[in-house]
Design a protein around this motif. Sequence first.
Motif, short mmCIF file in Angstrom:
data_model
loop_
_atom_site.label_atom_id
_atom_site.label_comp_id
_atom_site.label_asym_id
_atom_site.label_seq_id
_atom_site.Cartn_x
_atom_site.Cartn_y
_atom_site.Cartn_z
N SER A 106 -0.64 15.73 5.03
CA SER A 106 -1.86 15.89 5.82
C SER A 106 -2.86 14.80 5.47
O SER A 106 -3.51 14.22 6.35
N ALA A 107 -2.99 14.51 4.18
CA ALA A 107 -3.91 13.45 3.75
C ALA A 107 -3.51 12.11 4.32
O ALA A 107 -4.35 11.35 4.82
N LEU A 108 -2.23 11.81 4.27
CA LEU A 108 -1.74 10.52 4.78
C LEU A 108 -1.94 10.43 6.30
O LEU A 108 -2.27 9.36 6.83
N ARG A 109 -1.76 11.54 6.98
CA ARG A 109 -1.96 11.56 8.43
C ARG A 109 -3.43 11.32 8.76
O ARG A 109 -3.75 10.57 9.69
N ILE A 110 -4.32 11.95 8.02
CA ILE A 110 -5.76 11.76 8.25
C ILE A 110 -6.15 10.30 8.01
O ILE A 110 -6.90 9.71 8.79
N ILE A 111 -5.64 9.71 6.95
CA ILE A 111 -5.93 8.31 6.67
C ILE A 111 -5.42 7.41 7.79
O ILE A 111 -6.11 6.49 8.25
N GLU A 112 -4.21 7.68 8.26
CA GLU A 112 -3.58 6.85 9.29
C GLU A 112 -4.34 6.94 10.62
O GLU A 112 -4.53 5.92 11.30
N THR A 113 -4.79 8.13 10.99
CA THR A 113 -5.42 8.31 12.31
C THR A 113 -6.93 8.13 12.30
O THR A 113 -7.50 7.62 13.27
N CYS A 114 -7.57 8.53 11.22
CA CYS A 114 -9.04 8.49 11.18
C CYS A 114 -9.60 7.20 10.60
O CYS A 114 -10.78 6.90 10.79
N LYS A 115 -8.77 6.45 9.87
CA LYS A 115 -9.18 5.18 9.28
C LYS A 115 -10.51 5.32 8.52
O LYS A 115 -11.52 4.69 8.88
N PRO A 116 -10.56 6.14 7.49
CA PRO A 116 -11.82 6.33 6.77
C PRO A 116 -12.36 5.05 6.17
O PRO A 116 -11.60 4.17 5.75
N ASN A 117 -13.68 4.96 6.12
CA ASN A 117 -14.33 3.81 5.51
C ASN A 117 -14.36 3.93 3.99
O ASN A 117 -14.33 2.94 3.27
N ILE A 118 -14.44 5.19 3.51
CA ILE A 118 -14.43 5.47 2.08
C ILE A 118 -13.47 6.62 1.81
O ILE A 118 -13.49 7.64 2.53
N ILE A 119 -12.62 6.45 0.81
CA ILE A 119 -11.77 7.53 0.31
C ILE A 119 -12.20 7.81 -1.12
O ILE A 119 -12.22 6.89 -1.95
N ARG A 120 -12.60 9.05 -1.41
CA ARG A 120 -12.99 9.40 -2.78
C ARG A 120 -12.11 10.52 -3.30
O ARG A 120 -11.95 11.57 -2.67
N GLY A 121 -11.52 10.30 -4.47
CA GLY A 121 -10.70 11.33 -5.08
C GLY A 121 -10.63 11.13 -6.58
O GLY A 121 -11.15 10.15 -7.12
N ASN A 122 -10.00 12.08 -7.26
CA ASN A 122 -9.77 11.86 -8.69
C ASN A 122 -8.54 10.97 -8.86
O ASN A 122 -7.87 10.61 -7.89
N ALA A 123 -8.25 10.60 -10.09
CA ALA A 123 -7.19 9.63 -10.35
C ALA A 123 -5.83 10.11 -9.83
O ALA A 123 -5.09 9.34 -9.20
N SER A 124 -5.49 11.36 -10.08
CA SER A 124 -4.20 11.88 -9.65
C SER A 124 -4.06 11.87 -8.14
O SER A 124 -3.00 11.53 -7.59
N GLU A 125 -5.13 12.25 -7.43
CA GLU A 125 -5.09 12.26 -5.97
C GLU A 125 -4.89 10.87 -5.41
O GLU A 125 -4.08 10.67 -4.49
N ILE A 126 -5.61 9.91 -5.94
CA ILE A 126 -5.49 8.53 -5.45
C ILE A 126 -4.08 7.99 -5.71
O ILE A 126 -3.47 7.35 -4.83
N MET A 127 -3.54 8.26 -6.87
CA MET A 127 -2.19 7.79 -7.18
C MET A 127 -1.15 8.45 -6.29
O MET A 127 -0.19 7.82 -5.85
N ALA A 128 -1.35 9.73 -5.96
CA ALA A 128 -0.41 10.45 -5.11
C ALA A 128 -0.38 9.91 -3.68
O ALA A 128 0.64 10.00 -2.99
N LEU A 129 -1.50 9.35 -3.24
CA LEU A 129 -1.54 8.78 -1.89
C LEU A 129 -0.75 7.48 -1.80
O LEU A 129 -0.32 7.08 -0.72
N VAL A 130 -0.54 6.84 -2.93
CA VAL A 130 0.23 5.59 -2.97
C VAL A 130 1.68 5.86 -3.35
O VAL A 130 2.61 5.25 -2.82
N ASP A 131 1.89 6.80 -4.26
CA ASP A 131 3.23 7.17 -4.71
C ASP A 131 3.44 8.66 -4.46
O ASP A 131 2.99 9.50 -5.24
N GLN A 132 4.10 8.99 -3.35
CA GLN A 132 4.24 10.39 -2.95
C GLN A 132 5.18 11.20 -3.85
O GLN A 132 5.31 12.42 -3.70
N THR A 133 5.83 10.54 -4.80
CA THR A 133 6.68 11.28 -5.74
C THR A 133 5.87 11.86 -6.90
O THR A 133 6.38 12.67 -7.67
N MET A 134 4.60 11.46 -6.99
CA MET A 134 3.77 11.94 -8.08
C MET A 134 3.24 13.33 -7.76
O MET A 134 2.76 13.60 -6.66
#
Length: 264
Positions: A106-134
Amino acid sequence: MGNKLIENLSAIREQAPLVHNITNFVVMNTTANALLAIGASPVMAHALHEVKDMVNIASALVINMGTLSEEWVESMIIAGEKARERKIPVVFDPVGAGATPYRTSSALRIIETCKPNIIRGNASEIMALVDQTMLTKGVDSSVAADVALESAKILASGNNCVVVISGEIDFITDGIKVESVGFGNQLMAKVTGMGCTATAVLGAFAATNPNTFQAAVFGMMVMGITGEFAASKSNGPGSMQMHFIDCLYSLSEIEIEKATCTLQ
């Protein structure tokens, strides 16, 4: 740095931008009060059939996926696409990304379609958006903010946005530039929704400052400075939450100058 932060905070208080929030049940009250305290005008609207109209009158859109449902995700997508059309800033909080496959997708879909100007998350969340195995520990981070910096750069570069990693030290990057913010207090981590509050505050700064990177830095500075003053008055998490809203409301030029004097 301090003078520019004061100018940005004054702009919010003078303009009172309408910040449209599609956020979670846990933090609706807290984030609305924080936006009011800083001088913005919050609206919390997630109904599928009104989000487009609400975005039409807003100065910024904040999307927070803390409590997910299929209909809420669709509302977020509709609102985000309308915000893109209107060219108003979108701030996205991928709460719990990496905890479950549905949440991450869901997060990846929101990023793809909404093109946010700012993404704010904790370290684990940000890493999970780049590496979905985390896998992440629910909505809490299991790693320090600096560990996620390379992931944040990749995420920012790949999506032409600013990424904020919240932690003991906050990091802000556009994929090339990196700024760190070291204000704050450990007691903030004991109050639920403090990260979500930061996301909402970033919405207010982005609504009044077209420089997204600068808006993100100043938003996190205000969160940290306010947290320090609030903690000095608090006996525990309960009073911390109360004092945080009060300190955000009363944050003055003198307090900002005192906190930032070492950065000049």
